[in-house]
Design a protein around this motif. Structure first.
Motif, PDB file in Angstrom:
ATOM      1  N   UNK A  46       0.665  -0.844  -0.332  1.00  0.00           N
ATOM      2  CA  UNK A  46      -0.232   0.321   0.176  1.00  0.00           C
ATOM      3  C   UNK A  46       1.536   1.304  -0.168  1.00  0.00           C
ATOM      4  N   UNK A  47       0.582   1.617  -0.964  1.00  0.00           N
ATOM      5  CA  UNK A  47       1.846   3.449  -1.420  1.00  0.00           C
ATOM      6  C   UNK A  47       1.702   4.474   0.058  1.00  0.00           C
ATOM      7  N   UNK A  48       0.434   4.563   0.708  1.00  0.00           N
ATOM      8  CA  UNK A  48       0.572   5.313   1.955  1.00  0.00           C
ATOM      9  C   UNK A  48       1.075   4.810   3.235  1.00  0.00           C
ATOM     10  N   UNK A  49       0.979   3.399   3.434  1.00  0.00           N
ATOM     11  CA  UNK A  49       1.477   2.417   4.252  1.00  0.00           C
ATOM     12  C   UNK A  49       3.037   2.374   4.297  1.00  0.00           C
ATOM     13  N   UNK A  50       3.268   2.478   2.791  1.00  0.00           N
ATOM     14  CA  UNK A  50       4.891   2.552   3.074  1.00  0.00           C
ATOM     15  C   UNK A  50       5.926   4.083   3.025  1.00  0.00           C
ATOM     16  N   UNK A  51       5.120   4.910   2.779  1.00  0.00           N
ATOM     17  CA  UNK A  51       5.215   5.919   2.831  1.00  0.00           C
ATOM     18  C   UNK A  51       5.578   6.380   3.694  1.00  0.00           C
ATOM     19  N   UNK A  52       4.505   6.505   4.856  1.00  0.00           N
ATOM     20  CA  UNK A  52       4.531   6.194   6.300  1.00  0.00           C
ATOM     21  C   UNK A  52       5.829   6.123   6.878  1.00  0.00           C
ATOM     22  N   UNK A  53       5.576   3.759   6.794  1.00  0.00           N
ATOM     23  CA  UNK A  53       7.001   3.682   7.218  1.00  0.00           C
ATOM     24  C   UNK A  53       8.220   4.298   6.996  1.00  0.00           C
ATOM     25  N   UNK A  68       8.988   7.130   8.508  1.00  0.00           N
ATOM     26  CA  UNK A  68       9.393   6.982   9.974  1.00  0.00           C
ATOM     27  C   UNK A  68      10.933   5.929   9.844  1.00  0.00           C
ATOM     28  N   UNK A  69      11.380   5.324   9.472  1.00  0.00           N
ATOM     29  CA  UNK A  69      12.919   5.053   8.999  1.00  0.00           C
ATOM     30  C   UNK A  69      13.714   5.649   8.805  1.00  0.00           C
ATOM     31  N   UNK A  70      13.287   7.334   7.922  1.00  0.00           N
ATOM     32  CA  UNK A  70      13.843   8.101   7.570  1.00  0.00           C
ATOM     33  C   UNK A  70      14.756   8.496   8.964  1.00  0.00           C
ATOM     34  N   UNK A  71      13.120   8.971   9.600  1.00  0.00           N
ATOM     35  CA  UNK A  71      12.630   9.974  11.256  1.00  0.00           C
ATOM     36  C   UNK A  71      14.586   9.197  12.204  1.00  0.00           C
ATOM     37  N   UNK A  72      14.247   7.763  11.985  1.00  0.00           N
ATOM     38  CA  UNK A  72      15.626   7.298  12.989  1.00  0.00           C
ATOM     39  C   UNK A  72      16.507   7.010  12.108  1.00  0.00           C
ATOM     40  N   UNK A  73      16.801   6.907  11.022  1.00  0.00           N
ATOM     41  CA  UNK A  73      18.501   6.860  10.293  1.00  0.00           C
ATOM     42  C   UNK A  73      19.121   8.557  11.032  1.00  0.00           C
ATOM     43  N   UNK A  74      18.128   9.521  10.615  1.00  0.00           N
ATOM     44  CA  UNK A  74      18.047  10.907  11.131  1.00  0.00           C
ATOM     45  C   UNK A  74      19.015  11.563  12.797  1.00  0.00           C
ATOM     46  N   UNK A  75      18.058  10.940  13.007  1.00  0.00           N
ATOM     47  CA  UNK A  75      18.213  10.689  14.244  1.00  0.00           C
ATOM     48  C   UNK A  75      19.563   9.750  15.251  1.00  0.00           C
ATOM     49  N   UNK A  76      19.468   8.980  14.275  1.00  0.00           N
ATOM     50  CA  UNK A  76      20.796   7.874  14.544  1.00  0.00           C
ATOM     51  C   UNK A  76      22.260   8.541  14.074  1.00  0.00           C
ATOM     52  N   UNK A 104       7.287  -3.695  12.388  1.00  0.00           N
ATOM     53  CA  UNK A 104       6.451  -2.364  12.763  1.00  0.00           C
ATOM     54  C   UNK A 104       5.055  -2.168  11.689  1.00  0.00           C
ATOM     55  N   UNK A 105       5.205  -2.920  10.164  1.00  0.00           N
ATOM     56  CA  UNK A 105       4.185  -2.371   9.184  1.00  0.00           C
ATOM     57  C   UNK A 105       3.778  -3.910   9.027  1.00  0.00           C
ATOM     58  N   UNK A 106       4.011  -4.787   9.303  1.00  0.00           N
ATOM     59  CA  UNK A 106       3.149  -6.746   9.458  1.00  0.00           C
ATOM     60  C   UNK A 106       3.732  -7.077   8.001  1.00  0.00           C
ATOM     61  N   UNK A 107       5.191  -6.621   7.610  1.00  0.00           N
ATOM     62  CA  UNK A 107       5.580  -6.860   6.436  1.00  0.00           C
ATOM     63  C   UNK A 107       6.356  -8.947   6.569  1.00  0.00           C
ATOM     64  N   UNK A 108       6.612  -8.636   8.412  1.00  0.00           N
ATOM     65  CA  UNK A 108       6.878 -10.196   8.381  1.00  0.00           C
ATOM     66  C   UNK A 108       5.797 -11.254   8.390  1.00  0.00           C
ATOM     67  N   UNK A 109       4.733 -10.848   8.731  1.00  0.00           N
ATOM     68  CA  UNK A 109       2.991 -11.932   8.956  1.00  0.00           C
ATOM     69  C   UNK A 109       2.847 -11.923   7.123  1.00  0.00           C
TER      70      UNK A 109
END
Length: 96
Positions: free
Chosen positions: A9-16, A19-27, A81-86
């Motif tokens: 889903x493009x909206x779900x992927x964009x949000x995820x 969030x990943x880029x935000x975590x990487x910026x902080x790190x 977190x996105x449910x991709x593993x399931x």
């Protein structure tokens, strides 16, 4: 048949990914700070007579290790977190 991943889903992927880029910026900012502190402590406590190459190696070693670790852990959090593993098809799983 393979189940559909929530990341399709493009909206779900964009949000995820945001969030990943935000975590990487902080790190990245945390890594830069810790490398600066490490270099300052090395210089303060008697390593001033060593070569500049020592400081470069320490900075690259700490920086690369922290960024690689945070990138891989971020991808684990993204996947979980996105449910991709399931969404995978596990042939070894025994459904009751």
């Amino acid at each position: 048949m393979t189940r559909k991943s929530p990341l399709d889903d493009p909206q779900s992927a964009a949000f995820a990914w945001a969030r990943y880029r935000r975590i990487m910026r902080f790190m990245f900012m945390l890594t830069v700070g810790l490398v600066a502190i490490a270099i300052a402590l090395l210089y303060k406590f008697g390593a001033e007579e060593v070569s500049i190459h020592f400081y470069i190696a320490v900075a690259l070693g700490i920086g690369f290790t922290m960024l690689l670790t945070s990138a891989l852990m971020g991808l684990v959090f993204l996947s979980s977190g996105t449910g991709h593993d399931e969404a995978i098809e596990d042939p070894l799983r025994k459904d009751d």
